[in-house]
Design an enzyme around this catalytic site. Structure first.
Site, PDB file in Angstrom:
ATOM      1  CE  LYS A   1       4.999  77.613  29.059  1.00 62.26           C
ATOM      2  NZ  LYS A   1       4.218  75.660  29.542  1.00 62.26           N
TER       3      LYS A   1
ATOM      4  CG  HIS B   1      21.280 118.076  54.668  1.00 61.42           C
ATOM      5  ND1 HIS B   1      20.563 117.776  53.117  1.00 61.42           N
ATOM      6  CD2 HIS B   1      21.300 118.826  54.103  1.00 61.42           C
ATOM      7  CE1 HIS B   1      21.515 119.048  52.037  1.00 61.42           C
ATOM      8  NE2 HIS B   1      21.154 120.567  53.582  1.00 61.42           N
TER       9      HIS B   1
END
Length: 519
Positions: free
Chosen positions: A138, A282
């Site tokens: 932060k 495939h």
């Protein structure tokens, strides 16, 4: 160089820590540390200030509380650009930190070990570490945070090139990494708590309102589906690993498409109890066979479509043997997957330099497993479709019932449809696929393609359909080719018409009541 810079170090992963801390000390940093990290640094001959000396309070609760103190978090969170923050530090005798080096308890690796109980896992839930990381992240405009030992070298180079300071640019980038680190850590804990909760506490909820994920990049592939698409492979943090924890034994790096096809092949071959071989191309099976041994099963699988098998992915459900390696000799295979292998079989593969060989445990879906598919702006989530079915729930409303051999073949066809792209039609005998029609927009076209792919007579064979027949035309095409029995989910508005057509052709038809679309 500054002489008052302070670094707070508290790490579980001590890779490279001593050398890094030594370099920081050489740059004028005071080293402040906790428990095991402090002892590690002192053993390396470094002067270290203990956190308890800073806070004036001892570590308590077996180390659960040591850094949760204003003199630690005040020193991390003070915004150097705010005079009031500086005044507060001075009033309370708090010295600011310039660097926070923290990585967290090894929660994921702990829960991955066999025999770990809940109490042991809970002790690996870090509290102070994430608090320090988030505080430093932060306040990146004032200090830097490091969570990954791989960043030590770059950060030291940054300090040396900026007179002992770090640039805002690198602090911002490190803060991003820090928050990703804690987010992934929390997601792994949430996933573990969800997976280990008793069913009564789950309320039957497979898909929670908030599904947290922690994905760790395993490696970058050369490209994605196509060369112009950058791609990488991520594993689910805290899980068993890619493809159940695969080990690549030989071959060049796996491609994006290799992994997709390998996943499909591994899942399909796991559906068979007998020795089985699956050949995928495939993302569709182009041949599946089973037999008394893998060599027999491979011959049956290859016979279905030897042309498409070139450059394929092959998965087997028994340990790889020399005999099977010899059977593969004339086929170019991209990826071979087996649960185990003999040393001799591995040696036989060595001549195939381009073959990627993976050892993967058999696929077994978990009941709380969730499959994700990305789409623009989100994900689709569902349970996997790999669970066993109970043939006792299947019905046969046609006049002719399937013979025992036909029923065995229908079960085989039904298994293969599950990992064939819809619309899927799979024609088989009892132990091999004969023709496969996949990925078509109409089911009748899939029927025609499956028949056209067949290299042997189809009279007396059976067919599986992943979803219902919307019209009788597909069934008529199959019957004309000699198909004797069909298995399909049923559920069409025209089921009565389909059953009448089956009776007209003298076909047996099993209705499973379950669809297996695969898009």
């Amino acid at each position: 160089m500054p002489t008052t810079a302070r670094a707070l170090l508290s790490v579980s992963d001590k890779t490279g820590l001593s050398d890094f801390a030594q370099a920081l000390a050489g740059l004028g940093f005071e080293l402040v540390s906790t428990g095991g990290t402090r002892r590690h640094l002192e053993a390396a001959g470094l002067a270290v200030t203990g956190v308890s000396e800073v806070t004036g309070f001892p570590e308590i609760l077996d180390g659960r509380v040591k850094t949760l103190h204003p003199k630690i978090h005040g020193g991390i969170l003070a915004d150097r650009s705010q005079p009031s923050h500086g005044a507060a530090l001075a009033e309370h005798g708090i010295q600011p930190f310039d660097l926070v080096v923290v990585n967290l308890y090894p929660f994921e690796s702990t829960i991955a070990r066999p025999g770990i109980d809940e109490a042991q896992a809970i002790e690996m839930i870090d509290i102070g570490g994430p608090a320090m990381i988030r505080a430093a992240g932060k306040n990146f405009t004032s200090l830097a945070v490091l969570v990954d030992p791989r960043d030590y070298g770059e950060f030291l180079a940054e300090l040396r090139s900026h007179n002992g300071r770090s640039s805002l640019e690198i602090r911002r980038r490190l803060a991003h990494k820090a928050f990703a680190h804690t987010a992934g850590y929390d997601a792994a804990i949430a996933a573990w708590l969800r997976s280990t909760a008793p069913e009564s506490a789950q309320s039957g909820e497979l898909l929670p309102e908030l599904l947290t994920l922690s994905l760790a990049r395993e490696f970058a592939t050369r490209y994605g589906e196509n060369p112009h698409q950058p791609a990488a492979v991520y594993r689910l943090a805290g899980g068993s690993g890619l493809l159940g924890g695969m080990r690549q034994i030989q071959g060049k790096e796996l491609s994006w498409n290799n992994l997709l096809d390998a996943d499909a092949a591994r899942k399909l071959v796991a559906l068979f109890d007998d020795p089985a071989v699956v050949i995928v191309k495939h993302n569709n099976p182009c041949g599946v066979g089973r037999g008394s041994d893998l060599v027999t099963a491979y011959g049956r699988a290859l016979e279905c479509d030897p042309v498409s098998a070139f450059g394929s992915i092959v998965a087997v459900n028994r340990p790889l043997t020399e005999a099977l390696v010899a059977a593969f000799a004339d086929l170019f295979i991209e990826v071979l997957i087996a649960p185990e292998s003999t040393d001799a079989a591995q040696g036989g593969l060595a001549a195939k330099k381009n073959l990627r060989f993976l050892l993967c445990p058999p696929y077994a879906p978990a009941h709380r497993e969730v499959e994700l598919r990305g789409l623009d702006g989100g994900f689709l989530a569902q349970s996997p479709d790999g669970f066993d079915e109970d043939p006792a729930g299947w019905t046969c409303p046609t006049r002719r019932q399937p013979t025992a051999e036909e029923r065995r073949a229908l079960g085989f066809a039904w298994a293969v449809t599950r990992y064939t792209k819809s619309n899927a039609i799979v024609i088989t005998d009892g132990d091999r696929t004969l023709g496969i029609g996949a990925g078509q927009m109409s089911r009748v076209d899939s029927c025609r393609i499956a028949i056209s792919k067949a290299r042997s007579p189809l009279a007396g064979s059976v067919a599986g359909s992943d979803a219902f027949f919307p019209f009788r035309d597909g069934l008529d095409v199959l019957a004309a080719a000699g198909i004797a029995a069909v298995i399909q989910p049923g559920g069409s508005r025209r089921d009565d018409e389909l059953l009448a057509a089956a009776d007209e052709h003298g076909m047996a038809m099993i209705l499973t009541g379950r669809r297996h679309f695969r898009h």
